[in-house]
Design a protein around this motif. Sequence first.
Motif, PDB file in Angstrom:
ATOM      1  N   ASP A  70      37.908  41.874  46.240  1.00  0.00           N
ATOM      2  CA  ASP A  70      38.080  40.441  46.534  1.00  0.00           C
ATOM      3  C   ASP A  70      39.514  40.174  46.924  1.00  0.00           C
ATOM      4  O   ASP A  70      40.441  40.870  46.510  1.00  0.00           O
ATOM      5  N   SER A  71      39.666  39.172  47.717  1.00  0.00           N
ATOM      6  CA  SER A  71      41.020  38.801  48.111  1.00  0.00           C
ATOM      7  C   SER A  71      41.714  38.135  46.930  1.00  0.00           C
ATOM      8  O   SER A  71      41.099  37.753  45.941  1.00  0.00           O
ATOM      9  N   SER A 125      43.098  35.178  46.665  1.00  0.00           N
ATOM     10  CA  SER A 125      42.744  33.772  46.419  1.00  0.00           C
ATOM     11  C   SER A 125      41.386  33.667  45.723  1.00  0.00           C
ATOM     12  O   SER A 125      41.180  32.800  44.894  1.00  0.00           O
ATOM     13  N   LYS A 126      40.446  34.562  46.033  1.00  0.00           N
ATOM     14  CA  LYS A 126      39.156  34.530  45.352  1.00  0.00           C
ATOM     15  C   LYS A 126      39.319  34.869  43.887  1.00  0.00           C
ATOM     16  O   LYS A 126      38.700  34.233  43.019  1.00  0.00           O
ATOM     17  N   LYS A 127      40.163  35.866  43.574  1.00  0.00           N
ATOM     18  CA  LYS A 127      40.410  36.242  42.180  1.00  0.00           C
ATOM     19  C   LYS A 127      41.073  35.077  41.449  1.00  0.00           C
ATOM     20  O   LYS A 127      40.738  34.765  40.299  1.00  0.00           O
ATOM     21  N   GLU A 128      42.014  34.440  42.133  1.00  0.00           N
ATOM     22  CA  GLU A 128      42.722  33.306  41.531  1.00  0.00           C
ATOM     23  C   GLU A 128      41.750  32.167  41.228  1.00  0.00           C
ATOM     24  O   GLU A 128      41.794  31.576  40.135  1.00  0.00           O
ATOM     25  N   ASN A 129      40.849  31.851  42.150  1.00  0.00           N
ATOM     26  CA  ASN A 129      39.868  30.776  41.948  1.00  0.00           C
ATOM     27  C   ASN A 129      38.930  31.108  40.802  1.00  0.00           C
ATOM     28  O   ASN A 129      38.592  30.239  39.992  1.00  0.00           O
ATOM     29  N   ARG A 130      38.492  32.387  40.720  1.00  0.00           N
ATOM     30  CA  ARG A 130      37.609  32.810  39.645  1.00  0.00           C
ATOM     31  C   ARG A 130      38.308  32.669  38.299  1.00  0.00           C
ATOM     32  O   ARG A 130      37.719  32.199  37.331  1.00  0.00           O
TER      33      ARG A 130
END
Length: 150
Positions: A3-4, A6-11
Amino acid sequence: MGDSFSKKENRNKKAKAKEDKAQRMKERKANNNKGKSLEDMLAYVDENGNLSAVPPKETRIEIDSKDIQIGATPRPPEDTTRTGIVTFFNTSKGFGFITDDKSKESIFFHVNELSEPVKEKDKVSFMRERGARGYNAIAVRKADPGAKTP
């Protein structure tokens, strides 16, 4: 492929928000105000209108039922017989108008309400009746010549 960033951050943000929400729910359950007794929830109003947690001292005033008035105050009966002067009378059409001495208003009358023949400028006595277009004069008769005008 991973995952990029930003996706990890959002999760991670969503997981943190979920944890915070669960924590707040646990705190609410621990500090639950439910289960208070009825006495703890009551508020009293004193004679001055102020709220207090202490019930006011009980004072009773005895009132006689005859002292209680229900409804509007009755008006004194109105003088039903009035006097006036015939200001207009049409004999062919059978109607006329009387100027009331008391209120100075013009009141309609019909020839069927006359007890004796009248002409303009005659002093008459009559009773008022509420009609569709205002007051009507009923029981119209010539006034006594010696009668006083109000």
